[in-house]
Design an enzyme around this catalytic site. Sequence first.
Site: not given
Ligand SMILES: Cc1cc2nc3c(=O)[nH]c(=O)nc-3n(C[C@H](O)[C@H](O)[C@H](O)COP(=O)(O)OP(=O)(O)OC[C@H]3O[C@@H](n4cnc5c(N)ncnc54)[C@H](O)[C@@H]3O)c2cc1C
Length: 477
Positions: A77, A99, A102-103, A111, A169, A185, A187, A195
């Site tokens: 870590s 790509l 990877h979460r 977009s 599209r 990061n 790690r 992967r």
């Molecule tokens: C209407 C709309 C338009 C969008 N347009 C675009 C776009 O043009 N381009 C684009 O790339 N994406 C776009 N997105 C995707 C958006 O940016 C998010 O990636 C997607 O909705 C997943 O949400 P999240 O990251 O909150 O969810 P999750 O990845 O499931 O995460 C859940 C929650 O965990 C926390 N979390 C997770 N990972 C991290 C981290 N690394 N750091 C801090 N907190 C974290 C946050 O609280 C997050 O809300 C769009 C989404 C919506 C709804």
Amino acid sequence: MARVDLAGFNVDADLLRELAASHPEPVELTPETVSAAYARISRDSRPVGELRRISRKEVEKARASNERIVFGLGHASVAEHAVFNFDVLEVSRLAIEALEAHRLASYTEKSQRYVRLGEDYAIPEEVQAKGLGDAFTEFVSRSFSRYALLVARLMASGVPDKLAGEDARYALPLAVHGQLGMTCNARSLEHLVLRLNSSPLAEVRDLARSFLAVAKPVAPSLLRYMTPGPYHLLREADVAEVVRDLLGPPAAPTPLEGPTDLPPTGVRLVNATADGDARILAALALPTLGTDYLSALAAIRALDDDGRARLYAAVTARLGVHDTLPREFELASMTFEMVVSAAAFGQQKRHRMSSLTTWPYDAALGVTIPPAIAEAGLSDILLEGAAEAEAMAQRLGGPADPVAAYALLNAHRRRCLWTLNLREFYHVSRLREDEHAQWDIRHLTSAMADLVRGAFPICSGHLGGKDSFAARTAPAG
Ligand SMILES: Cc1cc2nc3c(=O)[nH]c(=O)nc-3n(C[C@H](O)[C@H](O)[C@H](O)COP(=O)(O)OP(=O)(O)OC[C@H]3O[C@@H](n4cnc5c(N)ncnc54)[C@H](O)[C@@H]3O)c2cc1C
């Protein structure tokens, strides 16, 4: 009073290079010294700022220390304190999926909803190697013509400009280029490169090399084990062999108009925590009851529906539209089986706090036709594109060859399992059932929400998009 010092933050690499060039002495810019200093915190009582100063002065020693601690002792870590930003360009939608699987990273991607797309796409090296480069180029070019035609015809039928591009599209293949900004990061990067290196697609393996080419020079001590072994390369084939042996050959593919093995919504619930409502409410009641968890669960189970509903109402009485549900909501989880278009999957995959198990895009699962295209009488244009894409995919090796997916369209579908807990599903529902959500993922999420209401009738009470939150929470009468 607790003290917090700013030890580092990400700065544009161009600016860092300019600063280094104008520095009176040679200076090595690396995030490794932060990792090395933090690694020493556990065994060195000096203030952490001093540990950082020492690391900065002796970069080679810091590197040796990282290698010993991160890889020798397995204190991995520590490598998470070194963070990179990457501009990723000229990469196909298909490679972006590999790509973004990877979460533990952050992505912001161009977009296909909001940007009108120009003819910019990958011609995979495997396609060239099969002697199909020209045929592929002609196919993609015709796909872009269909995209332009659909945009024009949709607009002529009264669909607004933005929505026309968003739906047209569906006629574009997964070879179309995207671009993104990515932060992760060291790690995560090491795992990600390993992967990507095991991918059957040359473009994805090239991407791994590109990440390393820019990251390794600035953090050599934190990026080490990235060559896939037999486990990564051969596991799927091993499993397939035993499955065939035990259960016989795969079923013959049957061409389908839609995912007929699933309900018309394309989604079914295959697993949900039994008695999830009671499990959540028991955890919320536990501190007040002062019992162990199983006793609290028994007490909640003994309540009638009204009692459980009252408890849920107390939890959510002050909930705001941007609030997350308490962590106890993670005690109920579910798995959905679904067949989704590539367009919907591109959005679904961005929800990192969940588990997505995917299977390849499969022309036999049919195509998703946007309602606006169907209503404007333009389905034939999309279906003609899908037929051409499927013929191209067949020439590229058919379903057995991962390269074939480059030819399939955003309208084509894949099967996946999506496992997530109720707390995360609330987040998905807020974003994806909202009026701003794209129609395909909105329909999918609404269908999921209906299933969740059946599984957890009490604790699902506030599901829904941001736009409907006020109406849902308004006092009755
Ligand atoms: C209407 C709309 C338009 C969008 N347009 C675009 C776009 O043009 N381009 C684009 O790339 N994406 C776009 N997105 C995707 C958006 O940016 C998010 O990636 C997607 O909705 C997943 O949400 P999240 O990251 O909150 O969810 P999750 O990845 O499931 O995460 C859940 C929650 O965990 C926390 N979390 C997770 N990972 C991290 C981290 N690394 N750091 C801090 N907190 C974290 C946050 O609280 C997050 O809300 C769009 C989404 C919506 C709804």
